[in-house]
Every structure is written in C-alpha cells, then in structure tokens.
Design a protein around this motif. Structure first.
Motif, PDB file in Angstrom:
ATOM      1  N   HIS A 147     -15.071  -6.973   2.519  1.00 44.17           N
ATOM      2  CA  HIS A 147     -14.792  -7.772   3.713  1.00 44.17           C
ATOM      3  C   HIS A 147     -13.615  -8.726   3.480  1.00 44.17           C
ATOM      4  CE1 HIS A 147     -15.834  -9.816   7.501  1.00 44.17           C
ATOM      5  NE2 HIS A 147     -15.510 -10.928   6.861  1.00 44.17           N
ATOM      6  N   PHE A 148     -13.511  -9.254   2.268  1.00 45.12           N
ATOM      7  CA  PHE A 148     -12.465 -10.240   1.981  1.00 45.12           C
ATOM      8  C   PHE A 148     -11.286  -9.633   1.206  1.00 45.12           C
ATOM      9  CE2 PHE A 148     -16.347 -12.850   2.442  1.00 45.12           C
ATOM     10  CZ  PHE A 148     -15.926 -13.679   3.472  1.00 45.12           C
ATOM     11  N   ASP A 149     -11.056  -8.337   1.342  1.00 41.87           N
ATOM     12  CA  ASP A 149      -9.941  -7.736   0.604  1.00 41.87           C
ATOM     13  C   ASP A 149      -8.587  -7.962   1.270  1.00 41.87           C
ATOM     14  OD1 ASP A 149      -9.986  -6.020   2.788  1.00 41.87           O
ATOM     15  OD2 ASP A 149     -10.791  -4.305   1.668  1.00 41.87           O
ATOM     16  N   ALA A 150      -8.568  -8.401   2.554  1.00 44.28           N
ATOM     17  CA  ALA A 150      -7.332  -8.758   3.265  1.00 44.28           C
ATOM     18  C   ALA A 150      -6.318  -7.618   3.266  1.00 44.28           C
ATOM     19  CB  ALA A 150      -6.707 -10.020   2.652  1.00 44.28           C
ATOM     20  N   ASP A 151      -6.801  -6.393   3.394  1.00 39.79           N
ATOM     21  CA  ASP A 151      -5.902  -5.233   3.377  1.00 39.79           C
ATOM     22  C   ASP A 151      -4.871  -5.283   4.496  1.00 39.79           C
ATOM     23  OD1 ASP A 151      -6.860  -4.099   1.119  1.00 39.79           O
ATOM     24  OD2 ASP A 151      -8.181  -2.642   2.098  1.00 39.79           O
ATOM     25  N   ALA A 152      -5.299  -5.711   5.689  1.00 36.61           N
ATOM     26  CA  ALA A 152      -4.380  -5.737   6.830  1.00 36.61           C
ATOM     27  C   ALA A 152      -3.203  -6.669   6.573  1.00 36.61           C
ATOM     28  CB  ALA A 152      -5.139  -6.153   8.089  1.00 36.61           C
ATOM     29  N   ILE A 153      -3.476  -7.823   5.971  1.00 41.20           N
ATOM     30  CA  ILE A 153      -2.396  -8.779   5.688  1.00 41.20           C
ATOM     31  C   ILE A 153      -1.492  -8.242   4.588  1.00 41.20           C
ATOM     32  CG2 ILE A 153      -1.896 -11.125   4.891  1.00 41.20           C
ATOM     33  CD1 ILE A 153      -4.480 -12.057   6.152  1.00 41.20           C
ATOM     34  N   LEU A 154      -2.067  -7.602   3.592  1.00 44.91           N
ATOM     35  CA  LEU A 154      -1.254  -7.025   2.520  1.00 44.91           C
ATOM     36  C   LEU A 154      -0.340  -5.926   3.055  1.00 44.91           C
ATOM     37  CD1 LEU A 154      -3.910  -6.827  -0.353  1.00 44.91           C
ATOM     38  CD2 LEU A 154      -1.941  -8.355  -0.226  1.00 44.91           C
ATOM     39  N   SER A 157       2.527  -7.531   4.807  1.00 50.36           N
ATOM     40  CA  SER A 157       3.500  -8.175   3.916  1.00 50.36           C
ATOM     41  C   SER A 157       4.550  -7.196   3.403  1.00 50.36           C
ATOM     42  CB  SER A 157       2.766  -8.824   2.746  1.00 50.36           C
ATOM     43  OG  SER A 157       2.195  -7.835   1.888  1.00 50.36           O
ATOM     44  N   ARG A 158       4.250  -5.901   3.445  1.00 47.45           N
ATOM     45  CA  ARG A 158       5.216  -4.901   2.995  1.00 47.45           C
ATOM     46  C   ARG A 158       6.300  -4.636   4.052  1.00 47.45           C
ATOM     47  NH1 ARG A 158       0.162  -2.464   1.429  1.00 47.45           N
ATOM     48  NH2 ARG A 158      -0.155  -2.631  -0.827  1.00 47.45           N
ATOM     49  N   GLU A 159       6.032  -5.034   5.287  1.00 43.76           N
ATOM     50  CA  GLU A 159       6.961  -4.753   6.375  1.00 43.76           C
ATOM     51  C   GLU A 159       7.679  -5.989   6.895  1.00 43.76           C
ATOM     52  OE1 GLU A 159       4.607  -2.896   9.360  1.00 43.76           O
ATOM     53  OE2 GLU A 159       4.058  -1.156   8.089  1.00 43.76           O
ATOM     54  N   ARG A 160       7.082  -7.153   6.690  1.00 45.19           N
ATOM     55  CA  ARG A 160       7.698  -8.380   7.214  1.00 45.19           C
ATOM     56  C   ARG A 160       7.229  -9.571   6.400  1.00 45.19           C
ATOM     57  NH1 ARG A 160       3.632 -11.064   9.782  1.00 45.19           N
ATOM     58  NH2 ARG A 160       1.871  -9.791  10.528  1.00 45.19           N
TER      59      ARG A 160
END
Length: 343
Positions: A147-154, A157-160
């Motif tokens: 739940h707290f892996d923050a995949d969406a934010i990571l 971060s690769r695109e912007r």
C-alpha cells in the motif's frame, strides 16, 4: 544486635541510634510472620530495584551495566544514526518500569469464514494449535508494504519533476515502509508488551503524524490493521520468551504410548538452558535453579499462582482482578493447588 548498648557507643552516631531502635523492636515483634505476596504475576529484576549493580538509578539506559537494553528501531535514527530526543524502552528491554509479566495473552485465531468473529485463544493455546505467528500477520504486513510503495509517484518521477506535495508523500511512504520493516525485524526480540505499547504511543505514532499532514482513510485503516496484528504477534513473542525463560530448556517433545506414564515426554535442551541461565544472571534473579516444568496447557498466570501457593512461607496471595474472568482464573489456580488461599 543483642544485649544492651555499650557505654562506649557514640550516641550522636545515627547508626548507633538505629541499632538501639532495633533492640527495642525485638521485644515487640512476633515469633513468626505470615507472608502475603502482592503482584504475584510480576517479576522485577535485581531484587525489585529493576537496575543492575553498575547502572544508574531509574530507567535502564544504553550502556547501563547488567540490564537488557536496546536501541530504538533504525527508522527513527537520523542520518548520523543518532536518536535525538528519543528515550525509554521500545519493548526489547526489561527494566525498572517494564518488568517481566508472567502472563499469557488472548490472541485472535483465524476464523473459518470472513463472516465469523475470530475466536480468542490464550497465547499458549495458539502456540500449540497454530504456531508462534498469528496467521493474519504476514499477509497484512505484505499488504501494508504494498500500500505504501508509492509506485505511481515513482513512475511519474521518471517523466517529470515531482511537486513539493508529491516529494513529501514519497518521503513519508519511505519512512512508513522503513518503520514496517524494522518493526517486523525487531519482533523476535520483544520482551515487554507494555513497553512496546508505550513506545508506539509516545514515539512511533507522533512520528507518523509529524510526517503527514493528513492520511487518507485507506492509509489510516491499513496502518490500524497492521498495528492490530503486529500487537498480537508481539504478545505471542513476549509470552513465549517469558515461558522459555522460566522453563529454561525443559521442552515437551512428544507423546508416549497410552500405557506409559502421563503421556508426555520431557527433555532438557542444554543449549537453551545455558542461554537462559545467562539471561537469568543478567537480570539479577540470583542463582539459576535449573528452570521450572510448566505445563503447555496451563497459562503462565495459572502456573505463577499455583507455584506461589505451594511455597511454605506464603500464606496467601493478593490478586488484582480487573475483569470477572480474572477471578475465575485465580479460583481455578487455587483449587488445583489445594494449598494456600487467595485474597
């Protein structure tokens, strides 16, 4: 101390005056005393003082001689490893304010259906039927980490470049994952459930609140679920460590044939005995007596009450009961011992 004071005694000496008072007391004290034991389920190290001979008075501190101490989990460490402003026990200590509690705890057992309320088992029963770790612990730990892996934010971060809020969320998720990993890693070393609860309330929970302005409902619910099952796992570990400390190597290893005596084989684990003898010494409990044979079907509180009632010097036990079932447990222990009395 017998006899009259000497004429050469210095009457201004406080020690001399104390001796004189003791002489007078000898004339009024009874020939025998009945001993009543209070707090029969609590074992304070070092004869009740809670600190070792080379330790400073008060709470055990890192580096204090003789007491079992530990550092806070690494997720609370600063970049240089310091834990500024953080003190007290994290559950892995036994000290003056967090003694050994001779207790088994009630644990939720896995239910056969999601619609059924989980049954409550004593931790010794849970260990015998399901093992040391509650069945729900590992799946919920994995779910919380995911739940707290923050995949969406990571991925973003690769695109912007991330916004300030996204960077703060990413840092918060990393802290929570570190916290979950460290709490899991420290589980096997827990010795005091009360100290663990204090640590969560005074350190871990404020740290979480300080890292997030607000948690969404799903995240808050996931943390509550994790701490619920982690608390059950801590209870299991603490109760088993306490039982191992008291039994010091005595283990039930199998069943005998029906025609043989009592149906249980017990043997002594010499390696375990040596380990626990050292812990026993480090905690200042005096000479190691070789451990007690504790029935796995009996709770630790039943064992403690029955053991004390068998002592010739103990006339009665004063037992605090905060729930009706505590009264029934104490009565069962007294009935099975056939000696002494409870108050």
């Amino acid at each position: 101390e017998e006899g009259l004071p000497s004429f050469t005694d210095d009457q201004s000496d406080a020690l001399v005056r104390q001796k004189q008072k003791l002489r007078k007391l000898r004339n009024v004290l009874p020939e025998s005393l009945d001993v009543c034991v209070t707090r029969p389920l609590t074992a304070y190290p070092y004869g009740g003082t809670g600190v070792g001979p080379n330790s400073n008075p008060g709470l055990a501190e890192n580096g204090g001689g003789g007491t079992l101490v530990s550092t806070p989990p690494s997720f609370l460490n600063g970049q240089n490893g310091a834990t500024s402003g953080i003190s007290g026990s994290d559950g892995k200590n036994i000290d003056a304010t967090h003694p050994i509690r001779i207790l088994d705890y009630q644990i939720e057992a896995a239910s056969a259906s999601s619609f059924q309320e989980p049954a409550l088992l004593w931790s010794n029963q849970h260990y015998n039927q399901h093992g040391l770790c509650p069945g729900a612990y590992q799946p919920i730990l994995n779910a919380a980490l995911s739940h707290f892996d923050a995949d969406a934010i990571l991925e973003a971060s690769r695109e912007r470049e991330l916004t300030v809020e996204e960077r703060e969320t990413l840092d918060g998720c990393k802290l929570l994952r570190d916290m979950l990993h460290d709490l899991d890693a420290s589980l096997d070393n827990m010795k005091s459930f009360a100290a663990y609860e204090e640590y969560l309330v005074n350190v871990a929970v404020p740290l979480i609140h300080g890292s997030f302005e607000e948690l969404d409902e799903d995240s808050a619910g996931m943390l509550q679920l994790f701490f619920r099952v982690h608390g059950m796992a801590v209870r299991m570990v603490v109760a088993r460590w306490t039982r191992d400390l008291l039994s010091a190597g005595w283990k039930r290893v199998g069943l005998l044939h029906k025609e043989e005596a009592k149906g249980v084989v017990r043997r002594k684990d010499k390696d375990q005995e040596r380990v626990m003898a050292k812990v026993w010494k480090d905690l200042g409990f005096g000479e190691f007596a070789g451990g007690y044979e504790i029935d796995e079907d009996a709770t630790l509180q039943e064992f403690a009450l029955k053991h004390l009632l068998k002592e010739d010097a103990v006339r009665s036990l004063v037992v605090g009961c905060s729930r009706p079932e505590h009264v029934l447990e104490a009565m069962r222990a007294a009935d099975s011992s056939d000696v002494g009395e409870l108050k």
